[in-house]
Design a protein around this motif. Sequence first.
Motif, PDB file in Angstrom:
ATOM      1  N   SER A 148      -2.000  56.102  88.957  1.00 30.32           N
ATOM      2  CA  SER A 148      -1.409  54.797  88.969  1.00 30.32           C
ATOM      3  C   SER A 148       0.061  54.805  88.649  1.00 30.32           C
ATOM      4  O   SER A 148       0.750  53.874  88.940  1.00 30.32           O
ATOM      5  CB  SER A 148      -2.146  53.933  88.002  1.00 30.32           C
ATOM      6  N   ALA A 149       0.562  55.826  88.031  1.00 28.08           N
ATOM      7  CA  ALA A 149       1.952  55.841  87.602  1.00 28.08           C
ATOM      8  C   ALA A 149       2.919  55.881  88.764  1.00 28.08           C
ATOM      9  O   ALA A 149       4.030  55.423  88.646  1.00 28.08           O
ATOM     10  CB  ALA A 149       2.189  57.035  86.709  1.00 28.08           C
ATOM     11  N   LEU A 150       2.489  56.449  89.900  1.00 27.67           N
ATOM     12  CA  LEU A 150       3.403  56.592  91.031  1.00 27.67           C
ATOM     13  C   LEU A 150       2.769  55.980  92.256  1.00 27.67           C
ATOM     14  O   LEU A 150       1.656  56.249  92.572  1.00 27.67           O
ATOM     15  CB  LEU A 150       3.670  58.090  91.270  1.00 27.67           C
ATOM     16  N   SER A 151       3.499  55.117  92.979  1.00 29.61           N
ATOM     17  CA  SER A 151       2.967  54.516  94.182  1.00 29.61           C
ATOM     18  C   SER A 151       3.349  55.319  95.395  1.00 29.61           C
ATOM     19  O   SER A 151       4.311  56.054  95.372  1.00 29.61           O
ATOM     20  CB  SER A 151       3.521  53.127  94.398  1.00 29.61           C
ATOM     21  N   LYS A 191      -8.104  46.728  93.645  1.00 28.91           N
ATOM     22  CA  LYS A 191      -9.408  47.052  93.085  1.00 28.91           C
ATOM     23  C   LYS A 191     -10.118  47.993  94.058  1.00 28.91           C
ATOM     24  O   LYS A 191      -9.768  48.066  95.231  1.00 28.91           O
ATOM     25  CB  LYS A 191     -10.212  45.771  92.848  1.00 28.91           C
ATOM     26  N   THR A 192     -11.128  48.692  93.559  1.00 27.11           N
ATOM     27  CA  THR A 192     -11.789  49.715  94.358  1.00 27.11           C
ATOM     28  C   THR A 192     -13.148  49.250  94.833  1.00 27.11           C
ATOM     29  O   THR A 192     -14.087  49.094  94.038  1.00 27.11           O
ATOM     30  CB  THR A 192     -11.944  51.019  93.550  1.00 27.11           C
ATOM     31  N   VAL A 218      -7.075  54.762  96.154  1.00 27.24           N
ATOM     32  CA  VAL A 218      -7.391  53.398  96.575  1.00 27.24           C
ATOM     33  C   VAL A 218      -6.467  52.397  95.886  1.00 27.24           C
ATOM     34  O   VAL A 218      -5.971  51.449  96.511  1.00 27.24           O
ATOM     35  CB  VAL A 218      -8.866  53.067  96.285  1.00 27.24           C
ATOM     36  N   GLN A 219      -6.219  52.593  94.608  1.00 27.59           N
ATOM     37  CA  GLN A 219      -5.338  51.683  93.876  1.00 27.59           C
ATOM     38  C   GLN A 219      -3.927  51.689  94.444  1.00 27.59           C
ATOM     39  O   GLN A 219      -3.174  50.728  94.270  1.00 27.59           O
ATOM     40  CB  GLN A 219      -5.331  52.066  92.394  1.00 27.59           C
ATOM     41  N   ALA A 220      -3.566  52.752  95.142  1.00 29.42           N
ATOM     42  CA  ALA A 220      -2.269  52.840  95.806  1.00 29.42           C
ATOM     43  C   ALA A 220      -2.318  52.372  97.258  1.00 29.42           C
ATOM     44  O   ALA A 220      -1.308  52.434  97.955  1.00 29.42           O
ATOM     45  CB  ALA A 220      -1.742  54.264  95.745  1.00 29.42           C
TER      46      ALA A 220
END
Length: 354
Positions: free
Chosen positions: A18-21, A33-34, A115-117
């Motif tokens: 999550s830290a990097l898109s 969301k997944t 998925v979050q990206a």
Amino acid sequence: MLHHSQIPFLALLILGISALSCTQAHADQPRHKTGFQKLEIPASDQGRALSGAIWYPTENGSHTAATLIADNAAFVGEEVIMDAATDAPPHPLVVLSHGFGGNWRNQIWLATSLVQAGYIVAAINHPGTTSRDLEPVKGARLWQRPADISHLITALERNTQWGAHIDTSDISAIGHSLGGWTVMELAGARMDADKMAQDCQHHPELAACDVVRDFAVGKTATDRRKLKQDLRDPRIKRVISLDLGLARGFSNDSLAHITIPTLVIAAGSPNPKLPAKLESRYLFDHLPAKYRTLTVQENAAHFSFLQTCKPNAINLLEAEKPGDGIICKDGLKGDRRQIHQEITQQVLAFLARH
């Protein structure tokens, strides 16, 4: 869940945010969301029957209770929204290939982060080399592994539910251990069984040589011919190898002619069965400089690329099968959650850059 009835040297090849898109647009948006569904892909002229799973972005699960998947006494699972609606815009696709004796659950930590990206992620079990299905006759047909991934992509493209949600111009493949070998085949690498057999005379200690011997890989002339065939899938635009095995079986010429971006991630913790110098570094050294990137996770061991283990996991695994506790051991200073975060950042940066 991993099947731990295997003998330890086979376990050594379990192949398998999550830290990097991935883009600035993704960075400016709330995290997805997944959503999650199981996959059952029937056999066809293009491939054999496959079971697996698909993770995908959804914004429709805010009032739906999350479900914990792939969680058991030894391994930490991930929360998903079962059967949620898929976000409308087409999303890039990432396909995952597990290692020898592994299964589609092994990289759920990476799947949910992708998925979050904004990615759709799909993974399948490779018949004959998956947990609860380690069968030498099927498993020796290594050429069927890359064909499985191509069959998966075709099935998703033609599926009325998924076809409209996938950006078919943006497909990547990621594999761990024997899965790393698999995605390199999809990039254009070709297996030379005679070369591998000769190399195993010089490096019999390699886990790859255990598999070649015990599964009789390349035993017949027909098998050697099929292993040498070109299994490249032009729909795949970039590949990522996670501490692969069996790299020394690739012909040098085929590696030299790979023309898509390739990220090679190696475990830095010493492993005489899967030494980075003779596997990941060997692969990197024979790829064209224009397309290759190498990173070494200094505190990672071979199985650091699998799910996070629970506190008592080593004892549980050792009680079930002595030697299998290695699956939950990282490098001396390794923390699997931190390792996963760092790998995820590297993967997302690579996908965005290419």
